[in-house]
Design a protein around this motif. Structure first.
Motif, PDB file in Angstrom:
ATOM      1  N   GLN A 223       0.825  -1.218   0.000  1.00 39.59           N
ATOM      2  CA  GLN A 223       0.000   0.000   0.000  1.00 39.59           C
ATOM      3  C   GLN A 223       0.854   1.261   0.000  1.00 39.59           C
ATOM      4  O   GLN A 223       0.368   2.347  -0.326  1.00 39.59           O
ATOM      5  N   TRP A 224       2.137   1.131   0.372  1.00 42.05           N
ATOM      6  CA  TRP A 224       3.003   2.305   0.487  1.00 42.05           C
ATOM      7  C   TRP A 224       3.869   2.532  -0.744  1.00 42.05           C
ATOM      8  O   TRP A 224       4.682   3.452  -0.761  1.00 42.05           O
ATOM      9  N   VAL A 225       3.744   1.683  -1.769  1.00 49.03           N
ATOM     10  CA  VAL A 225       4.603   1.820  -2.946  1.00 49.03           C
ATOM     11  C   VAL A 225       3.762   2.171  -4.172  1.00 49.03           C
ATOM     12  O   VAL A 225       2.548   2.206  -4.114  1.00 49.03           O
ATOM     13  N   GLY A 226       4.447   2.439  -5.280  1.00 47.36           N
ATOM     14  CA  GLY A 226       3.737   2.731  -6.520  1.00 47.36           C
ATOM     15  C   GLY A 226       4.038   4.101  -7.087  1.00 47.36           C
ATOM     16  O   GLY A 226       3.691   4.400  -8.220  1.00 47.36           O
ATOM     17  N   SER A 227       4.705   4.954  -6.310  1.00 45.52           N
ATOM     18  CA  SER A 227       5.005   6.303  -6.783  1.00 45.52           C
ATOM     19  C   SER A 227       6.318   6.357  -7.554  1.00 45.52           C
ATOM     20  O   SER A 227       6.644   7.390  -8.142  1.00 45.52           O
ATOM     21  N   GLY A 228       7.080   5.270  -7.528  1.00 51.14           N
ATOM     22  CA  GLY A 228       8.370   5.281  -8.187  1.00 51.14           C
ATOM     23  C   GLY A 228       9.454   5.939  -7.368  1.00 51.14           C
ATOM     24  O   GLY A 228      10.548   6.188  -7.855  1.00 51.14           O
ATOM     25  N   HIS A 229       9.158   6.226  -6.087  1.00 49.64           N
ATOM     26  CA  HIS A 229      10.133   6.862  -5.197  1.00 49.64           C
ATOM     27  C   HIS A 229      10.796   5.801  -4.325  1.00 49.64           C
ATOM     28  O   HIS A 229      10.147   5.153  -3.512  1.00 49.64           O
ATOM     29  N   GLY A 230      12.095   5.631  -4.508  1.00 50.34           N
ATOM     30  CA  GLY A 230      12.824   4.691  -3.678  1.00 50.34           C
ATOM     31  C   GLY A 230      12.681   3.250  -4.139  1.00 50.34           C
ATOM     32  O   GLY A 230      11.947   2.935  -5.083  1.00 50.34           O
ATOM     33  N   THR A 231      13.385   2.374  -3.443  1.00 49.41           N
ATOM     34  CA  THR A 231      13.453   0.962  -3.829  1.00 49.41           C
ATOM     35  C   THR A 231      12.504   0.094  -3.010  1.00 49.41           C
ATOM     36  O   THR A 231      12.661  -1.126  -2.979  1.00 49.41           O
ATOM     37  N   GLY A 232      11.533   0.722  -2.352  1.00 46.89           N
ATOM     38  CA  GLY A 232      10.644  -0.025  -1.463  1.00 46.89           C
ATOM     39  C   GLY A 232       9.934  -1.177  -2.144  1.00 46.89           C
ATOM     40  O   GLY A 232       9.846  -2.285  -1.590  1.00 46.89           O
ATOM     41  N   GLU A 233       9.419  -0.949  -3.369  1.00 51.08           N
ATOM     42  CA  GLU A 233       8.698  -2.021  -4.037  1.00 51.08           C
ATOM     43  C   GLU A 233       9.638  -3.167  -4.409  1.00 51.08           C
ATOM     44  O   GLU A 233       9.298  -4.341  -4.227  1.00 51.08           O
TER      45      GLU A 233
END
Length: 401
Positions: A223-233
């Protein structure tokens, strides 16, 4: 290294002195001396001093006693730090309206230093920084406009504590700190840190062998990923692959690793903080290798060996500040494991070679767990006449002991 109890017993037996005679000469009761020799109780310094003189040890017994006394003092100090840090994480998790103190300059340095430092001193540093944050919190010494940044600072410090406790082998305390990191991220509205905390909670559950729960943590983190910011996904996808591989689903695990590669390609902005909170290409290859070794070999083992080799090469060729020594060491174990699955005993022994001379302070819990599994594989009946396998098992057992 010979312990004080072992040295005391060896020197007494070599001298030919019976326990009653020994007790009489150093003026101490036999029962206590027996406990000192067996290691059941720590000997007082005066016993070490007297025994050294009676047994003509030339200072060896005194030196051994002082070395072990220092280790006991350090262990007690670490225990006090852990208890205080754990209480603080419980506070962070319990108080939904908790104010977070000023962003500390040391957070970024700590995140980078963690990659190349033993966990115990990093735990101490993180706790000191967070204690200062709490003091500013309780005294109200911060601006309201800084609140979001301060939540992130405390969350990252809680994350450092989570990793330190996990590397020290205490998954339950680690999870409390990771949960505190996630709560701080939510209060701050920081999606990047929230995704990292979810991935870390999944990592802890995987350490405990609870892959179903680990998978839930990963999927909650999406739920916290998807913006393309950082390597979280990418990190979460790799965590999902580890869960699926341990659950025996080769196809889904490989698909998750492929999705992690696509997530990295879609990334428009790097991680806001490197070190412990980054997820480099080397780390991603490392995760891939550590996932696929839990399957049945074949193509999975071949990919695991490629990925583990790539991770080692990337870390060794990259900047020193980005080199994660513990993960690099583990990558050697994963490479060795994959090679055993491919029936390459000599290659496995070569891969794990750099790990077999590690000092005790560098043997984090993950290294001991994974090396022990490798030893079990090498001890299989099919390798009972293989000298390389036998010798490697002996060296691994000496390491994990």
């Amino acid at each position: 290294m010979t312990t004080f109890p072992e040295l005391l017993r060896t020197l007494r037996l070599e001298s030919g002195i019976s326990m009653p005679a020994f007790a009489a000469r150093i003026h101490y009761d036999r029962t206590s001396l027996h406990h000192f020799e067996s290691g059941r109780r720590a000997a007082p310094f005066e016993v070490a001093e007297s025994a050294d003189e009676v047994l003509n040890a030339g200072g060896r017994l005194v030196a051994a006693w002082q070395r072990e006394d220092q280790a006991r003092r350090e262990a007690a100090a670490a225990h006090r730090t852990r208890a205080a840090a754990l209480a603080m994480s419980n506070d962070l998790s319990a108080l939904a309206d908790l104010d977070i103190a000023a962003l500390q300059e040391g957070v970024e340095v700590t995140a980078v230093d963690y990659l190349g430092s033993p966990p115990a001193p990093m735990m101490g540093r993180a706790h000191v920084l967070r204690a200062e944050a709490f003091e500013r919190l309780r005294s109200g010494h911060h601006r309201s406009s800084d609140r979001s940044d301060l939540y992130v600072a405390a969350g990252r410090l809680s994350g450092v504590l989570a990793y330190a406790l996990l590397d020290l082998g205490d998954a339950n305390e680690a999870l409390i700190h990771a949960d505190a990191a996630g709560r701080c991220a939510e209060y701050a509205g920081d999606a990047e840190l929230a995704a990292w905390a979810a991935g870390t909670k999944s990592l802890i559950a995987r350490f405990q062998g609870d892959y179903g729960r680990a998978l839930e943590f990963v999927r909650d983190g999406y739920q916290w990923v998807g913006s393309g910011h950082g390597t979280g996904e990418a990190r979460l996808r790799c965590g999902e692959a580890q869960c699926l591989a341990n659950l025996g689903d080769s196809k889904a695990a490989n698909e998750a690793l492929d999705s992690a590669e696509l997530a990295r390609e879609r990334m428009r902005r790097g991680d806001s903080l490197e070190g412990l909170f980054g997820f480099s290409q080397a780390k991603q290859s490392y995760y891939a290798g550590s996932s696929l070794i839990w399957l049945q070999g074949g193509h999975d083992a071949e990919r695991a060996a490629r990925e583990a080799s790539a991770a080692i090469a990337l870390w060794q060729a990259g900047p020193e500040a980005e080199r994660s020594l513990d993960d690099e060491r583990l990558a050697h174990i994963y490479l060795a494991t994959a090679r055993i699955q491919l029936d390459d005993v000599e290659g496995a022994a070569d891969a794990i070679g750099p790990i077999l001379s590690l000092p005790a302070e560098d043997q984090i819990s993950w290294i001991v767990k994974r090396a022990d599994r490798l030893a079990g594989m090498l001890a299989a009946p099919r390798y009972s006449q293989n000298r390389t396998a036998i010798e490697t098992v002996r060296l691994i057992n000496a390491l994990t002991a």
